[in-house]
Design a protein around this motif. Structure first.
Motif, PDB file in Angstrom:
ATOM      1  N   PRO A 156      68.588  -5.053  44.795  1.00 47.95           N
ATOM      2  CA  PRO A 156      68.363  -6.468  44.532  1.00 47.95           C
ATOM      3  C   PRO A 156      68.647  -7.306  45.772  1.00 47.95           C
ATOM      4  CG  PRO A 156      69.799  -5.507  42.875  1.00 47.95           C
ATOM      5  CD  PRO A 156      69.601  -4.488  43.935  1.00 47.95           C
ATOM      6  N   VAL A 157      67.860  -8.340  45.948  1.00 46.69           N
ATOM      7  CA  VAL A 157      68.072  -9.244  47.055  1.00 46.69           C
ATOM      8  C   VAL A 157      69.350 -10.011  46.784  1.00 46.69           C
ATOM      9  CG1 VAL A 157      67.173 -11.285  48.214  1.00 46.69           C
ATOM     10  CG2 VAL A 157      65.627  -9.474  47.507  1.00 46.69           C
ATOM     11  N   GLN A 158      70.221 -10.077  47.762  1.00 42.73           N
ATOM     12  CA  GLN A 158      71.472 -10.797  47.593  1.00 42.73           C
ATOM     13  C   GLN A 158      71.588 -11.830  48.700  1.00 42.73           C
ATOM     14  OE1 GLN A 158      74.795  -8.990  46.206  1.00 42.73           O
ATOM     15  NE2 GLN A 158      73.653  -7.871  44.705  1.00 42.73           N
ATOM     16  N   ASN A 159      72.177 -12.948  48.377  1.00 42.62           N
ATOM     17  CA  ASN A 159      72.323 -14.029  49.333  1.00 42.62           C
ATOM     18  C   ASN A 159      73.454 -13.756  50.301  1.00 42.62           C
ATOM     19  OD1 ASN A 159      70.330 -15.613  48.097  1.00 42.62           O
ATOM     20  ND2 ASN A 159      71.780 -16.199  46.516  1.00 42.62           N
ATOM     21  N   THR A 160      73.403 -14.420  51.442  1.00 42.27           N
ATOM     22  CA  THR A 160      74.497 -14.340  52.388  1.00 42.27           C
ATOM     23  C   THR A 160      75.599 -15.262  51.903  1.00 42.27           C
ATOM     24  OG1 THR A 160      73.587 -16.139  53.683  1.00 42.27           O
ATOM     25  CG2 THR A 160      72.910 -13.900  54.304  1.00 42.27           C
ATOM     26  N   PRO A 161      76.838 -15.061  52.340  1.00 46.79           N
ATOM     27  CA  PRO A 161      77.931 -15.908  51.876  1.00 46.79           C
ATOM     28  C   PRO A 161      77.692 -17.397  52.120  1.00 46.79           C
ATOM     29  CG  PRO A 161      78.811 -13.978  52.983  1.00 46.79           C
ATOM     30  CD  PRO A 161      77.316 -13.960  53.147  1.00 46.79           C
ATOM     31  N   ALA A 162      76.956 -17.759  53.152  1.00 46.56           N
ATOM     32  CA  ALA A 162      76.709 -19.176  53.437  1.00 46.56           C
ATOM     33  C   ALA A 162      75.884 -19.842  52.335  1.00 46.56           C
ATOM     34  CB  ALA A 162      75.998 -19.310  54.773  1.00 46.56           C
ATOM     35  N   GLN A 163      75.130 -19.061  51.567  1.00 47.14           N
ATOM     36  CA  GLN A 163      74.283 -19.622  50.524  1.00 47.14           C
ATOM     37  C   GLN A 163      75.025 -19.765  49.205  1.00 47.14           C
ATOM     38  OE1 GLN A 163      71.231 -16.650  51.032  1.00 47.14           O
ATOM     39  NE2 GLN A 163      69.788 -18.227  51.637  1.00 47.14           N
ATOM     40  N   SER A 164      76.234 -19.337  49.112  1.00 43.76           N
ATOM     41  CA  SER A 164      77.139 -19.365  47.958  1.00 43.76           C
ATOM     42  C   SER A 164      76.442 -19.066  46.643  1.00 43.76           C
ATOM     43  CB  SER A 164      77.942 -20.652  47.951  1.00 43.76           C
ATOM     44  OG  SER A 164      77.208 -21.709  47.407  1.00 43.76           O
ATOM     45  N   THR A 165      76.434 -20.000  45.696  1.00 44.97           N
ATOM     46  CA  THR A 165      75.993 -19.678  44.341  1.00 44.97           C
ATOM     47  C   THR A 165      74.487 -19.818  44.129  1.00 44.97           C
ATOM     48  OG1 THR A 165      76.436 -21.925  43.642  1.00 44.97           O
ATOM     49  CG2 THR A 165      78.217 -20.316  43.353  1.00 44.97           C
ATOM     50  N   ASP A 200      66.143  -9.966  41.421  1.00 46.48           N
ATOM     51  CA  ASP A 200      65.933  -8.527  41.331  1.00 46.48           C
ATOM     52  C   ASP A 200      64.433  -8.320  41.510  1.00 46.48           C
ATOM     53  OD1 ASP A 200      65.506  -5.877  40.634  1.00 46.48           O
ATOM     54  OD2 ASP A 200      67.087  -5.887  39.122  1.00 46.48           O
ATOM     55  N   ARG A 201      64.034  -7.926  42.692  1.00 46.87           N
ATOM     56  CA  ARG A 201      62.610  -7.801  43.037  1.00 46.87           C
ATOM     57  C   ARG A 201      61.903  -6.677  42.295  1.00 46.87           C
ATOM     58  NH1 ARG A 201      61.143 -11.129  47.128  1.00 46.87           N
ATOM     59  NH2 ARG A 201      62.804 -11.902  48.460  1.00 46.87           N
ATOM     60  N   ARG A 202      62.659  -5.699  41.802  1.00 44.12           N
ATOM     61  CA  ARG A 202      62.023  -4.610  41.050  1.00 44.12           C
ATOM     62  C   ARG A 202      61.329  -5.138  39.810  1.00 44.12           C
ATOM     63  NH1 ARG A 202      67.078  -1.085  39.989  1.00 44.12           N
ATOM     64  NH2 ARG A 202      67.852  -3.188  39.783  1.00 44.12           N
ATOM     65  N   PHE A 203      61.957  -6.145  39.172  1.00 43.99           N
ATOM     66  CA  PHE A 203      61.456  -6.635  37.892  1.00 43.99           C
ATOM     67  C   PHE A 203      61.009  -8.091  37.952  1.00 43.99           C
ATOM     68  CE2 PHE A 203      64.843  -3.496  37.073  1.00 43.99           C
ATOM     69  CZ  PHE A 203      64.033  -2.473  36.625  1.00 43.99           C
ATOM     70  N   ASN A 204      61.083  -8.711  39.138  1.00 48.29           N
ATOM     71  CA  ASN A 204      60.740 -10.129  39.307  1.00 48.29           C
ATOM     72  C   ASN A 204      61.504 -11.020  38.334  1.00 48.29           C
ATOM     73  OD1 ASN A 204      59.021  -9.829  41.488  1.00 48.29           O
ATOM     74  ND2 ASN A 204      57.295  -9.336  40.168  1.00 48.29           N
ATOM     75  N   ILE A 205      62.824 -10.853  38.340  1.00 45.06           N
ATOM     76  CA  ILE A 205      63.708 -11.649  37.497  1.00 45.06           C
ATOM     77  C   ILE A 205      64.732 -12.319  38.408  1.00 45.06           C
ATOM     78  CG2 ILE A 205      65.405 -11.597  35.634  1.00 45.06           C
ATOM     79  CD1 ILE A 205      64.078  -8.969  34.733  1.00 45.06           C
ATOM     80  N   GLY A 262      60.745  -1.052  28.625  1.00 50.58           N
ATOM     81  CA  GLY A 262      59.356  -0.790  28.990  1.00 50.58           C
ATOM     82  C   GLY A 262      58.993   0.631  28.627  1.00 50.58           C
ATOM     83  N   ARG A 263      57.960   1.155  29.273  1.00 46.30           N
ATOM     84  CA  ARG A 263      57.595   2.557  29.017  1.00 46.30           C
ATOM     85  C   ARG A 263      58.785   3.452  29.313  1.00 46.30           C
ATOM     86  NH1 ARG A 263      51.856   2.321  31.902  1.00 46.30           N
ATOM     87  NH2 ARG A 263      53.266   1.564  33.469  1.00 46.30           N
ATOM     88  N   ILE A 264      59.504   3.099  30.378  1.00 48.44           N
ATOM     89  CA  ILE A 264      60.766   3.770  30.695  1.00 48.44           C
ATOM     90  C   ILE A 264      61.813   2.669  30.787  1.00 48.44           C
ATOM     91  CG2 ILE A 264      62.031   5.105  32.408  1.00 48.44           C
ATOM     92  CD1 ILE A 264      59.365   6.342  33.252  1.00 48.44           C
ATOM     93  N   ASP A 265      62.789   2.697  29.889  1.00 52.10           N
ATOM     94  CA  ASP A 265      63.852   1.692  29.921  1.00 52.10           C
ATOM     95  C   ASP A 265      64.686   1.909  31.188  1.00 52.10           C
ATOM     96  OD1 ASP A 265      62.836   0.973  27.496  1.00 52.10           O
ATOM     97  OD2 ASP A 265      64.498   1.770  26.326  1.00 52.10           O
ATOM     98  N   THR A 266      64.942   0.839  31.920  1.00 49.75           N
ATOM     99  CA  THR A 266      65.649   0.938  33.188  1.00 49.75           C
ATOM    100  C   THR A 266      66.894   0.066  33.177  1.00 49.75           C
ATOM    101  OG1 THR A 266      63.513   1.253  34.286  1.00 49.75           O
ATOM    102  CG2 THR A 266      65.403   0.741  35.688  1.00 49.75           C
ATOM    103  N   THR A 267      68.043   0.685  33.381  1.00 51.85           N
ATOM    104  CA  THR A 267      69.300  -0.035  33.460  1.00 51.85           C
ATOM    105  C   THR A 267      69.491  -0.539  34.883  1.00 51.85           C
ATOM    106  OG1 THR A 267      70.231   1.349  31.727  1.00 51.85           O
ATOM    107  CG2 THR A 267      71.791   0.166  33.114  1.00 51.85           C
ATOM    108  N   ALA A 268      69.973  -1.784  35.000  1.00 51.29           N
ATOM    109  CA  ALA A 268      70.141  -2.387  36.317  1.00 51.29           C
ATOM    110  C   ALA A 268      71.398  -3.246  36.350  1.00 51.29           C
ATOM    111  CB  ALA A 268      68.914  -3.230  36.651  1.00 51.29           C
TER     112      ALA A 268
END
Length: 185
Positions: free
Chosen positions: A34-43, A48-53, A158-164
Motif C-alpha cells: 500500500p502507498v504510505q505517506n511520508t511523515p511530513a504529510q501526517s494524517t 491501497d492501490r491493489r484494490f483502489n480503496i 471477490g472471486r478470491i477473498d483477499t485479506t489486507a
C-alpha cells in the motif's frame, strides 16, 4: 565417459540456475505494498492501490474515561460496487491502535454510520466514489492522550477473498467530548 559427465553436469547446472532465476523475483515486482505517506504529510489519505480503496483518518475522540472512538473515511475508487469485510476484534484481520508508549489496543467494535455494528467484523458494500465513515471503538486508559497509528485489517470479497492491512500513521492527540461541545455552542 568424460563427455557424458560434462554434459550431465552442464544440464544439471543449467536447470539449477534456471530454477533459481524462476524462484527469485525482486521483492518490488511481486509485493503489493500500500502507498504510505511520508511523515511530513501526517494524517493525509492512504491508498491501497491493489484494490483502489482510500483510507482517511478523521481523528480519535474520548467518549468516556476508558473508551476512544477513531473514525476513518473509506472510499472505493473502482467503477463498481465492492464488498469488504472490515475487522474489529476478528482474529484474521483485526484492527489495532498504537499509542505513543508503544501499547497496542484491539478494536472492541466497529460501527458503520448508524445502521450496522459488529464486535468481530462488519461486511459492507462500498459504492464507487462515495466516502463511507467507519467508527472503531477501543478501550484506552485515561492516562493515554497521544496516538501513533491505526493498523486497519480488512478482507476484500471477490472471486478470491483477499485479506489486507493498511497503517494510518500520525493520528495525534485524543480529543474529548467536552472540548468539542465547547466549540459547538
Amino acid at each position: 565417459m568424460h563427455a557424458k559427465n560434462l554434459a550431465k553436469n552442464l544440464i544439471v547446472g543449467t536447470l539449477f540456475t534456471s530454477l533459481i532465476a524462476i524462484g527469485y523475483t525482486s521483492p518490488g515486482a511481486t509485493q503489493n505494498i500500500p502507498v504510505q505517506n511520508t511523515p511530513a504529510q501526517s494524517t493525509a489519505r492512504q491508498v491501497d492501490r491493489r484494490f483502489n480503496i482510500s483510507f482517511e483518518p478523521r481523528g480519535c475522540q474520548r467518549t468516556s474515561s476508558s473508551r476512544v472512538t477513531c473514525e476513518v473515511l473509506v472510499t472505493n475508487f473502482t467503477d463498481s460496487h465492492r464488498q469488504i469485510s472490515f475487522g474489529a476484534d476478528y482474529q484474521a484481520y483485526q484492527t489495532r491502535l498504537v499509542d505513543s508508549e508503544g501499547n497496542v489496543y484491539s478494536a472492541n467494535s466497529l460501527q458503520l454510520n448508524q445502521l450496522q455494528r459488529g464486535t468481530q467484523r462488519v461486511l459492507i458494500e462500498l459504492a464507487p466514489g462515495i466516502p463511507t465513515r467507519l467508527s472503531y471503538n477501543f478501550r484506552v486508559p485515561s492516562r493515554i492522550n497521544e496516538l501513533l497509528v491505526i493498523d486497519l485489517g480488512y478482507q476484500v470479497i471477490g472471486r478470491i477473498d483477499t485479506t489486507a492491512r493498511i497503517t494510518l500513521p500520525n493520528i495525534g492527540a485524543i480529543t474529548s467530548n467536552n472540548a468539542q461541545r465547547k466549540f459547538v455552542k
